[in-house]
Design an enzyme around this catalytic site. Structure first.
Site, PDB file in Angstrom:
ATOM      1  N   ARG A  50       0.965  -1.157   0.076  1.00  0.00           N
ATOM      2  CA  ARG A  50      -0.076   0.122   0.047  1.00  0.00           C
ATOM      3  C   ARG A  50       0.874   1.123   0.044  1.00  0.00           C
ATOM      4  NH1 ARG A  50      -3.296  -1.674   5.385  1.00  0.00           N
ATOM      5  NH2 ARG A  50      -4.276  -3.864   4.609  1.00  0.00           N
ATOM      6  N   ASP A  52       0.253   5.316   1.078  1.00  0.00           N
ATOM      7  CA  ASP A  52      -0.633   6.357   1.896  1.00  0.00           C
ATOM      8  C   ASP A  52      -1.400   7.163   0.997  1.00  0.00           C
ATOM      9  OD1 ASP A  52      -0.674   4.632   4.244  1.00  0.00           O
ATOM     10  OD2 ASP A  52       1.084   5.632   4.827  1.00  0.00           O
ATOM     11  N   TYR A 110      12.476   3.464  -1.900  1.00  0.00           N
ATOM     12  CA  TYR A 110      11.635   4.657  -1.824  1.00  0.00           C
ATOM     13  C   TYR A 110      12.485   5.833  -1.453  1.00  0.00           C
ATOM     14  CZ  TYR A 110       7.440   2.211  -0.208  1.00  0.00           C
ATOM     15  OH  TYR A 110       6.089   1.340  -0.081  1.00  0.00           O
ATOM     16  N   ARG A 197       8.753   7.636   6.204  1.00  0.00           N
ATOM     17  CA  ARG A 197       8.276   8.929   6.635  1.00  0.00           C
ATOM     18  C   ARG A 197       8.885   9.339   7.966  1.00  0.00           C
ATOM     19  NH1 ARG A 197       2.086   9.403   5.507  1.00  0.00           N
ATOM     20  NH2 ARG A 197       2.585  11.304   6.360  1.00  0.00           N
TER      21      ARG A 197
END
Length: 249
Positions: A50, A52, A110, A197
């Site tokens: 997933r 966000d 990422y 994050r």
């Protein structure tokens, strides 16, 4: 029934995330609706993971099954002709019916982008903004704390299923100064919810000399969800690549 592996890019700005949800528009919902228009029956898709609300992807991966007689290139054309312009199919491949976009993923990359140009409206949806001049060299020194295999309980969501392992391996965490941004590059075998994050904002605070390397080491070693109160804004985060077992680099 043939199985297809799909690589896609998307701008996450207008969506409540990848996964279908009750009260918000999702990328998964948009794609499944489009596939249903093409094949005239419901189709379920399964992603590598997933993302966000507000998070972007350069190369997310999902798979689906269908007996519709289309070539890979025609699947790509058909999907792109019907999907919104902020979701673009990059590649469709026919794969073994044992392939699974999530369970066969061996690692991910990422990137997180931070700009000092807080007055630039064109960065608003695509970079985090911080007017501080970040100490990139010290951020890299602190980033090295996270490289290796660790229990990342201190850097994940409190809503994470307690049965889910918190131990992950980060192979690369690079802090790079670029012309318009500071780029954080994360490569690892997997990442927990909010992990990138939370680490990103922790390193930003270190770059402002509000946290020390020793502070960060203590946070990691604590294995306590409550010790890290930092989480970077979603719009600076990009899923860049998903690596698969036996995939040629």
């Amino acid at each position: 029934m043939p199985r297809y592996k799909v690589t896609l890019s998307y701008d996450g700005s207008n969506y409540g995330g990848w996964q279908k949800q009750m009260n918000t528009h999702s990328i998964q919902e948009e794609i499944e609706r489009t596939l249903e228009r093409i094949v005239k029956e419901p189709v379920s898709i399964h992603a590598s993971g997933r993302t966000d609300a507000g998070v972007h992807a350069l190369a997310q991966v999902f798979h689906f099954d269908s007996n519709k007689n289309l070539s890979n290139e025609n699947w790509k054309r058909a999907l792109n002709s019907l999907l919104p312009k902020d979701i673009r199919i990059q590649q469709v491949e026919t794969v073994s019916d044992t392939f699974h976009a999530r369970f066969d993923a061996a690692g991910k990359r990422y990137d997180y982008l931070i700009s000092e140009d807080v007055l630039n409206p064109f960065y608003e949806r695509y970079m985090a903004k911080d007017r501080a001049h970040l100490d990139v060299a010290y951020m890299q020194e602190c980033a090295n704390v996270f490289i290796g295999t660790h229990d990342f309980t201190s850097f994940t969501s409190s809503k994470l299923d307690p049965r889910k392992p918190r131990i992950k391996t980060i192979h690369r965490l690079e802090v790079r100064k670029e012309k318009h941004a500071v780029r954080l590059i994360f490569e690892g075998n997997g990442f927990l919810r909010y992990m990138v994050r939370m680490i990103s904002q922790t390193l930003i605070e270190a770059g402002k000399h509000k946290l020390t390397k020793e502070d960060i080491m203590q946070m990691l070693e604590a294995k306590d969800k409550h010790v890290c109160r930092y989480k970077a804004d979603a719009q600076g985060l990009y899923l860049v690549k998903v690596n698969y077992k036996n995939q040629e680099e």
